[in-house]
Design a protein around this motif. Structure first.
Motif, PDB file in Angstrom:
ATOM      1  N   ASN A  10      -1.651  -0.667  -3.738  1.00 54.63           N
ATOM      2  CA  ASN A  10      -0.802  -0.205  -4.830  1.00 54.63           C
ATOM      3  C   ASN A  10      -0.477  -1.335  -5.810  1.00 54.63           C
ATOM      4  O   ASN A  10      -0.803  -1.256  -6.990  1.00 54.63           O
ATOM      5  CB  ASN A  10       0.485   0.384  -4.252  1.00 54.63           C
ATOM      6  CG  ASN A  10       1.090   1.432  -5.158  1.00 54.63           C
ATOM      7  OD1 ASN A  10       0.658   1.599  -6.285  1.00 54.63           O
ATOM      8  ND2 ASN A  10       2.090   2.140  -4.659  1.00 54.63           N
TER       9      ASN A  10
ATOM     10  N   ARG B 250       0.848  -1.204   0.000  1.00 52.90           N
ATOM     11  CA  ARG B 250       0.000   0.000   0.000  1.00 52.90           C
ATOM     12  C   ARG B 250       0.877   1.244   0.000  1.00 52.90           C
ATOM     13  O   ARG B 250       2.024   1.219   0.457  1.00 52.90           O
ATOM     14  CB  ARG B 250      -0.915   0.011   1.229  1.00 52.90           C
ATOM     15  CG  ARG B 250      -1.869  -1.185   1.296  1.00 52.90           C
ATOM     16  CD  ARG B 250      -2.672  -1.170   2.594  1.00 52.90           C
ATOM     17  NE  ARG B 250      -3.541  -2.335   2.700  1.00 52.90           N
ATOM     18  CZ  ARG B 250      -4.797  -2.382   2.247  1.00 52.90           C
ATOM     19  NH1 ARG B 250      -5.308  -1.295   1.669  1.00 52.90           N
ATOM     20  NH2 ARG B 250      -5.525  -3.483   2.369  1.00 52.90           N
ATOM     21  N   ASN B 251       0.300   2.353  -0.480  1.00 51.70           N
ATOM     22  CA  ASN B 251       1.045   3.607  -0.425  1.00 51.70           C
ATOM     23  C   ASN B 251       0.898   4.241   0.957  1.00 51.70           C
ATOM     24  O   ASN B 251       0.287   3.660   1.861  1.00 51.70           O
ATOM     25  CB  ASN B 251       0.589   4.560  -1.535  1.00 51.70           C
ATOM     26  CG  ASN B 251      -0.896   4.929  -1.403  1.00 51.70           C
ATOM     27  OD1 ASN B 251      -1.490   4.812  -0.320  1.00 51.70           O
ATOM     28  ND2 ASN B 251      -1.495   5.368  -2.499  1.00 51.70           N
ATOM     29  N   ARG B 252       1.458   5.444   1.121  1.00 47.33           N
ATOM     30  CA  ARG B 252       1.449   6.076   2.441  1.00 47.33           C
ATOM     31  C   ARG B 252       0.045   6.340   2.955  1.00 47.33           C
ATOM     32  O   ARG B 252      -0.194   6.418   4.157  1.00 47.33           O
ATOM     33  CB  ARG B 252       2.230   7.393   2.392  1.00 47.33           C
ATOM     34  CG  ARG B 252       3.725   7.193   2.202  1.00 47.33           C
ATOM     35  CD  ARG B 252       4.456   8.512   2.240  1.00 47.33           C
ATOM     36  NE  ARG B 252       5.897   8.324   2.105  1.00 47.33           N
ATOM     37  CZ  ARG B 252       6.772   9.331   2.107  1.00 47.33           C
ATOM     38  NH1 ARG B 252       6.331  10.579   2.219  1.00 47.33           N
ATOM     39  NH2 ARG B 252       8.062   9.075   1.987  1.00 47.33           N
ATOM     40  N   ASN B 253      -0.893   6.480   2.067  1.00 51.45           N
ATOM     41  CA  ASN B 253      -2.285   6.745   2.461  1.00 51.45           C
ATOM     42  C   ASN B 253      -3.062   5.464   2.760  1.00 51.45           C
ATOM     43  O   ASN B 253      -4.247   5.522   3.096  1.00 51.45           O
ATOM     44  CB  ASN B 253      -2.996   7.536   1.360  1.00 51.45           C
ATOM     45  CG  ASN B 253      -2.346   8.882   1.113  1.00 51.45           C
ATOM     46  OD1 ASN B 253      -1.888   9.525   2.056  1.00 51.45           O
ATOM     47  ND2 ASN B 253      -2.286   9.298  -0.154  1.00 51.45           N
TER      48      ASN B 253
END
Length: 658
Positions: free
Chosen positions: A238, A231-234
């Motif tokens: 991904n 997953r991305n930072r949010n």
């Protein structure tokens, strides 16, 4: 009196407490203002910094060319943004992100410089670690010994390593951008899609499963797949990182093992069926041998004749024991022995086992006894048939290998680790027999093993009893212990943890359980009764034997016979019996089918049906009860056992309740 502008005071307070260091200098770069964050970041107090040059305090690491460019940018645009290295009071080099601009007065005249500095040292360290991690990941990905790939959320290949290409036999360009399902075995596509969807739904964080791929040459690749979602930072999904381990060789070996296992099970099943059939066939003539010898012993024989008949009986029972051992070991090897626990009176069962061995002990002029036990639970939940078998095996061995003295059974309790409804029981069988050599003890529980070949000739036996005992105790989660000294006797003990109650439960009727102690004076010939009894049996010898035994016990009994279940059904209407003895394996209609048909007719529903069969397996017994039979007698039939059944079902004045 001087007037202070409240707005200026408020603005000054704001600057003091900003997160970033705010540093104000004059045009000669001498510090005129130094806020709290500057003190915290650089370690200099306000008093130490104000009036000093930024070159002296901050020690900004810029080469002359970079310094000149920053001054030019500041002069031309009025501000400068950049990252520099500065040094704190304690000598630590700091990564600083700095925003510098001119400070002007109300008239617009430049009176100094203001710098907004943020310490990004930790941020830089994290960034460096991420870069190194990314570098390591890229190196691990490319050089991994397993097939690695990155897939988008739909399963398309975004990146593949060389190992994965070689596993599938495709070039990298042939895989990238294609769905993995294009190369998968059609039967495995739904599973892979479901696993991927489960991760995206948040039900799983990562998955491990097996998947088949079709190589470029058409052959199958078996892979163990490990897939994780990145997953991305949010927190937004991904891509997937997926690892493939080639398990093709392992799967082929497994397939061969499964095939071999199936063949072995088929052979084992055939062997078990053969043993069961042979047991049935041997039990049938043994029924005649034991039965007629029992009748013979009930007649007026002289001493020599009695001795001969008893020896014939002993030999027949020995053969029966061997058959039972072989049948049990066959079931153990096939993994088909199951326990069927039920509440059983503990002392009654133990005393019964001791009683059964007394006749053999008397022949050898030794004793077999049970110590007066301390407080014991009245009922324990256990497979009484198997516990009885264990006790008789161990007691029988002790009697067999004891020439003088005797055998003693003791039962003690210990605290169970299971629950407060359970109790630990330790059964100890101690003898004064020939003993066992210390080096032989580890081999005692192996099949067909006896301490020395001469033991077989001297004492007889199959060498299966202790193996069966150990296997049964393993099923009960019990433990067995042996201590012995050659020539000085042995102690065999075992421990089980069982559920218990301190009240007598209803005793489940079981052909292997001797209940003579409950019947007391009622074990007598039922001379005054003339019940109607139907015997359904296709073997003439067995038919003659059962009739003779019944007439021995109930002289006035009205006995009718039927050669199969079909004839039995026809006779029921004209001869309404008080009791039916039903063989199982018969031509035209077997005993199970006949019993089902009898139970379908309400007027016959109350007639007791007793199975009379050479089949001794628990499963056969259960089938009898499932079709409505009331009791199960195995062949060979002994007179006391049959007598007990007759008392149970035919004596209206009996006070025995089983």
């Amino acid at each position: 009196m001087s007037l202070i502008n409240p707005n200026e005071t408020y603005s000054s307070l704001i600057l003091q407490y900003l997160y970033d260091a705010v540093i104000v200098t004059d045009l000669n770069f001498c510090i005129t203002s130094w806020n709290h964050s500057a003190e915290k970041i650089y370690g200099y107090s306000q008093a130490e910094a104000i009036g000093k040059s930024t070159l002296e305090i901050l020690k900004t690491e810029l080469n002359p060319e970079e310094r000149q460019r920053s001054i030019q940018e500041l002069n031309s645009t009025g501000y400068w943004l950049g990252e520099v290295i500065q040094v704190a009071k304690n000598g630590q080099r700091l990564n600083i992100r700095s925003a510098v601009s001119f400070l002007k007065d109300k008239t617009g005249k430049t009176i100094g410089v203001i710098a907004n500095n943020r310490d990004i040292t930790k941020e830089k360290e994290i960034q460096k670690q991420l870069e190194e991690s990314e570098k390591r990941f890229r190196s691990s990905f490319d050089n991994a010994g397993s097939g690695m790939c990155l897939q988008d959320l739909d399963g398309r290949f975004l990146k593949v390593n060389q190992k994965f290409c070689s596993m599938l036999g495709y070039e990298e360009c042939e895989l990238l951008g294609n769905l993995s399902s294009r190369f998968a075995h059609p039967d495995d596509i739904p599973l892979a899609q479901e696993k991927r969807s489960a991760i995206l739904r948040g039900e799983l964080t990562d998955v491990v499963f097996e998947k088949r791929y079709l190589r470029k040459d058409g052959s199958l690749l078996y892979a163990e797949v490990y897939s994780s979602l990145v997953r991305n930072r949010n927190g937004t999904p991904n891509y997937f990182v997926t690892q493939h381990i080639d398990i093709t060789k392992r799967k082929k070996v497994e397939e061969q093992l499964i095939k071999a296992k199936i063949e072995a099970e088929r052979a084992n099943e055939a062997k078990s069926q053969f043993v069961a059939n042979m047991s049935h066939e041997i039990r049938t003539p043994l029924n005649g041998v034991i039965g007629y010898n029992q009748l013979l012993l009930s007649t007026n024989l002289n001493i020599l004749q009695t001795e001969y008949a008893k020896k014939a009986m002993s030999s027949a029972h020995g053969l029966l024991g061997i058959i039972n051992d072989v049948l049990d070991i066959s079931k153990i090897e096939a993994g088909k022995i199951e326990l069927h626990p039920q509440f059983t009176p503990l002392l009654i069962l133990a005393q019964d086992c001791v009683s059964l061995l007394k006749w053999k002990a008397m022949e050898k002029q030794i004793y077999v006894k049970m110590e007066n036990p301390s407080e014991l639970p009245k009922c324990i939940k256990v497979d009484s048939v198997r516990l009885r078998q264990i006790l008789i095996n161990l007691l029988g061995n002790a009697v067999k290998f004891t020439e003088s003295g005797g055998v003693c059974l003791s039962i003690t309790t210990f605290e169970s680790n299971k629950s407060n409804k359970h109790i630990g029981l330790r059964f100890s069988i101690e003898d004064t027999g020939i003993g066992i050599a210390e080096e032989s003890i580890p081999f005692l529980f192996e099949s067909f093993w006896q301490e020395e070949s001469s033991s077989t000739r001297r004492f007889g036996g199959t060498g299966l009893g202790l193996k069966i005992t150990k296997s049964l105790l393993d099923l009960m989660q019990g433990r067995v212990y042996v201590s012995s000294k050659l020539g000085r006797g042995s102690n065999f003990s075992f421990e089980v943890e069982v559920e218990y109650e301190n009240k007598i439960q209803e005793i489940v009727w079981d052909s292997s359980f001797n209940l003579t102690h409950l019947v007391n004076s009622e074990f007598k010939i039922l001379e005054e009764y003339s019940p109607k009894i139907l015997v359904v049996e296709d073997n003439d010898l067995n038919l003659d034997l059962i009739q003779k035994i019944i007439r021995k016990l109930i002289p006035k009994a009205d006995i009718q016979t039927a050669a199969d279940g079909l004839v039995a059904l026809q006779k029921l209407n004209e001869f309404f019996p008080s009791l039916i003895f039903m063989d199982i394996q018969m031509p035209n209609m077997d005993g199970l089918t006949a019993s089902q048909e009898i139970r379908k007719q309400p007027k016959f529903s109350g007639i007791p049906i007793v199975a009379l069969t050479a089949g001794a397996l628990y499963e056969e017994r259960q089938k009898c009860f499932e079709v409505g039979m009331d009791y199960f007698l195995t062949k060979p039939i002994d007179i006391p056992g049959l007598h007990t059944v007759l008392l149970r079902y035919l004596n209206p004045n009996s006070t025995a309740r089983y």
